[in-house]
Every structure is written in C-alpha cells, then in structure tokens.
Motif scaffolding. Structure first.
Motif, mmCIF file in Angstrom:
data_model
loop_
_atom_site.group_PDB
_atom_site.id
_atom_site.type_symbol
_atom_site.label_atom_id
_atom_site.label_comp_id
_atom_site.label_asym_id
_atom_site.label_seq_id
_atom_site.Cartn_x
_atom_site.Cartn_y
_atom_site.Cartn_z
ATOM 1 N N LYS A 1 29.913 22.045 -2.930
ATOM 2 C CA LYS A 1 28.428 21.820 -3.500
ATOM 3 C C LYS A 1 27.685 22.543 -2.655
ATOM 4 O O LYS A 1 26.599 23.008 -3.066
ATOM 5 C CB LYS A 1 28.324 20.265 -3.285
ATOM 6 C CG LYS A 1 26.854 19.568 -3.556
ATOM 7 C CD LYS A 1 26.554 19.718 -5.065
ATOM 8 C CE LYS A 1 25.161 19.350 -5.156
ATOM 9 N NZ LYS A 1 24.798 17.881 -5.009
ATOM 10 N N GLY A 2 27.499 22.682 -1.559
ATOM 11 C CA GLY A 2 26.887 23.361 -0.563
ATOM 12 C C GLY A 2 26.675 24.795 -0.762
ATOM 13 O O GLY A 2 25.637 25.489 -0.892
ATOM 14 N N MET A 3 27.915 25.504 -1.178
ATOM 15 C CA MET A 3 27.879 27.029 -1.674
ATOM 16 C C MET A 3 27.066 26.984 -3.260
ATOM 17 O O MET A 3 26.316 28.157 -3.393
ATOM 18 C CB MET A 3 29.276 27.250 -1.862
ATOM 19 C CG MET A 3 29.997 27.690 -0.503
ATOM 20 S SD MET A 3 31.699 27.538 -0.603
ATOM 21 C CE MET A 3 31.907 29.270 -1.165
ATOM 22 N N LEU B 1 25.682 17.097 0.173
ATOM 23 C CA LEU B 1 25.811 17.999 1.258
ATOM 24 C C LEU B 1 26.462 17.284 2.343
ATOM 25 O O LEU B 1 26.275 16.246 2.963
ATOM 26 C CB LEU B 1 24.741 18.801 1.514
ATOM 27 C CG LEU B 1 24.124 19.496 0.391
ATOM 28 C CD1 LEU B 1 22.891 20.459 0.907
ATOM 29 C CD2 LEU B 1 25.056 20.487 -0.281
ATOM 30 N N ASP B 2 27.358 18.153 3.043
ATOM 31 C CA ASP B 2 27.773 17.527 4.541
ATOM 32 C C ASP B 2 26.947 17.878 5.351
ATOM 33 O O ASP B 2 25.795 18.548 5.306
ATOM 34 C CB ASP B 2 29.341 18.213 4.761
ATOM 35 C CG ASP B 2 29.251 19.650 4.615
ATOM 36 O OD1 ASP B 2 28.246 20.457 5.182
ATOM 37 O OD2 ASP B 2 30.040 20.322 4.329
ATOM 38 N N PRO B 3 26.976 17.445 6.570
ATOM 39 C CA PRO B 3 25.973 17.298 7.638
ATOM 40 C C PRO B 3 25.714 19.051 7.889
ATOM 41 O O PRO B 3 24.465 19.322 8.021
ATOM 42 C CB PRO B 3 26.673 16.747 8.914
ATOM 43 C CG PRO B 3 27.333 15.781 8.283
ATOM 44 C CD PRO B 3 28.020 16.463 7.054
ATOM 45 N N GLU B 4 26.622 19.674 8.179
ATOM 46 C CA GLU B 4 26.492 21.173 8.411
ATOM 47 C C GLU B 4 25.756 21.890 7.216
ATOM 48 O O GLU B 4 24.694 22.593 7.437
ATOM 49 C CB GLU B 4 27.728 21.946 8.623
ATOM 50 C CG GLU B 4 27.589 23.427 8.973
ATOM 51 C CD GLU B 4 26.686 23.602 10.189
ATOM 52 O OE1 GLU B 4 26.296 24.767 10.454
ATOM 53 O OE2 GLU B 4 26.546 22.552 11.187
ATOM 54 N N GLY B 5 26.072 21.718 5.897
ATOM 55 C CA GLY B 5 25.595 22.377 4.741
ATOM 56 C C GLY B 5 24.164 21.870 4.518
ATOM 57 O O GLY B 5 23.470 22.504 4.348
#
Length: 339
Positions: free
Chosen positions: A140-142, A168-172
């Motif tokens: 999803k982030g990409m 999005l995950d925390p880093e994303g």
C-alpha cells in the motif's frame, strides 16, 4: 478571489433527496499551504472533494480553484489539480514505470521528455528501486508513493488527497508525511488532505477544518483552535501522582470547576471549565505527594476535535428536539437557487 487564495467555496451545498451531505460550506485555502479536512466517515469530506474536482454538481453554491469554476470549467480545473484517492488504482500487470508512461502520454507530455521526467519523479518519491516491478506486487505504501509520482506528471498547482495515509505502516506513514510536507515547502504546492487520522494530520497541516454532519464547525490553525477552546472553558488534563489515593480523588471531586474525572491506571483524566494546574500543584506540594506526570491536553488536535464534535452533536440533538432547526431552515431559505 485574492492572490493568496487558490481554493474558495461559497455556500457549497450538496443534497441527495432529504439528506444534506455538504451544508453551505464557505472555505478559503491559501496558496502553498497544507489544509486538513477532518471528520468521521460520512461527514461530507469526499462529497466536497468530488465537487471540487467537477465530478458531481452542487445543489447550491459554487467552488473555484485558481479562479476557475469547478462545475462550469471542470477541464481547466483538472489541468491544474491532481487527485490521489484513498486506494490508488494502477494496471497491476504493468510496472511502475509503464504506468507512469501511460499517464504521461494521456497528459500530452512530449515523447522525448517522458523518460527523463519519470526518472526524476521516481527518485523524488523514493521508488526508483521498484520502478520495473509490476504494480500488482506493490505494498500500500509503495502504491501511494507511486501515486504521488503519477499526480506530479502534469505538475499541478493543487493536490487533493482523500485519506492518503489509510492502511500505511508506521514507517510508510512517516515517509509519506515527509513527502507531503516537502511538496508544500519546497515545491509550493497547495495540498488539501481529507482524513480522520488526527495525529498524522497534526504533524503536517498549516490549518485544519473540522467537518461534522456535512457542516464545517471549526477552521483555523491548531494553536488558534486550542486557544478558542480554552477561552470557552474547555480544559482536559492528565495527571499522575504518587500515592494515587482516595484523599487526592476527594480533593479533585471537591473542585467546583471540574466537569468530569476518569481514571486510567494510575493516571487521572480531568475535564474542567478552568485551568487547574496551579491549584493542584500547590495541593500536591503541601501534602507530600509526588507529581509524576501532568499534561494539559487543550492544544492537541484530538482534544480540539473531541470538544467541537461533542458540541456539534449537542447542537444537533437540540435541533432534533425542536430547540433549533437552524440547518433545515437555512437550506430552505436558499432552496430557490437549486440547479
């Protein structure tokens, strides 16, 4: 429309039968700022975006982007406005680079300029490493970062994002928010972000608008809105003391300005109509307590949102009980303007 205002709505209204999805929205967004449109699902955020993009016609009122009427001049609006939906769609059997090339050709970019432009944008969004992978394999982030590159193909003045950080995950999330901020600060883009994720929005927005039940109930900078809440007698404080005993609880319950007390572990969450920090600190010092943590929450976006949302619900309840009716009457007065 002033030079500093690039998005303006005037009494923008959308009704579906008896349901008013957007209710007389008057809003100005300045060039180069990041504006957060905040509210729960069903508040009218996406309907507002669709009217700005010329994808649905308002029932009343109007909207302009850089002087162009969003309904009557929708093609001009689309040329200067990029849109990133909550779930970006790409051709999954094509690579990231191939998807961007397709978009560039749709936007009439000269063929000799396409590859250099794509290379620059892929580097800008941190996607060079995955440019030749099929987008069906992207996270999803990409996809969201490639979506930014896709939006930037036509170099828009305005970028509208609908729930861009969802999933999005925390880093994303961190990388994506950093990229949004850069687009505003370094590129001068105007960015309208629709979201219900308050903490993330607080990190990047210059101003926010709080949307409830189709109406904009508050608008301004976070510090400004926090000051307004304090001036109207809304305070929320977290405090942790040692010992956490009945004597301290009894002291709190005896304060007349307190409107609510809850206990979360060893932390008290206190709602009040005035700032209690001075009096509580004196009590703790005089009675041998150790203060472990104290935080006034009035300036936090989640607290600002909570107060305005509760006030809007109370007002709506009063109207339903026959004490107001302001929203229905207002819509009725303007009914002759329906297209």
């Amino acid at each position: 429309m002033t030079d500093s205002t690039i998005i303006r709505t005037e009494d923008l209204t959308k009704a579906y039968g008896t349901k008013v999805a957007v209710n007389h929205l008057n809003l100005e967004i300045h060039r180069g700022e990041i504006f957060g449109l905040l509210g729960p699902n069903g508040a009218g955020k996406t309907t507002t975006i669709l009217m700005l993009l010329g994808l649905t016609e308002p029932t009343l009122g109007n909207a302009h982007i850089d002087g162009h009427d969003c309904t009557r001049e929708s093609m001009q609006v689309k040329r200067i406005t990029g849109y990133l939906p909550d779930n970006v769609g790409f051709y999954s059997d094509m690579t990231g680079r191939e998807n961007l090339r397709f978009t560039a050709r749709l936007n009439g970019i000269p063929e000799k300029e396409i590859n250099p432009l794509i290379d620059r944008l892929l580097e800008r969004v941190g996607m060079t490493y995955a440019a030749d992978q099929k987008t069906g394999t992207y996270s999803k982030g990409m996809r969201q970062r490639l979506g930014i590159a896709d939006v930037l193909i036509k170099d828009p003045q305005v970028i509208i994002m609908d729930e861009p950080t969802l999933g999005l995950d925390p880093e994303g999330m961190r990388e994506f928010l950093k990229l949004i901020k850069q687009l505003s600060v370094q590129d001068g883009k105007t960015i309208l972000v629709s979201s219900h994720q308050l903490y993330q929005i607080q990190q990047i927005c210059d101003r926010v608008g709080i949307f409830v039940d189709g109406s904009l109930i508050a608008c301004g900078g976070i510090t400004q809105l926090g000051s307004q809440i304090a001036s109207r007698g809304h305070y929320t404080m977290e405090i942790e003391v040692e010992p956490c005993d009945d004597r301290f609880l009894g002291y709190l319950e005896g304060l007349h300005s307190i409107t609510g007390i809850t206990k979360e572990g060893n932390t008290f969450v206190i709602s009040s109509t005035e700032d209690l920090r001075g009096g509580i600190t004196r009590f703790l010092g005089m009675n041998g307590y150790k203060l472990l943590h104290m935080h006034q929450k009035g300036g936090d976006l989640d607290e600002i949102y909570r107060v305005y949302f509760e006030e809007a619900e109370k007002e709506e309840g009063d109207e339903s009980n026959g004490k107001g009716g302001r929203r229905k009457r207002r819509f009725g007065r303007r009914g002759s303007e329906t297209r």
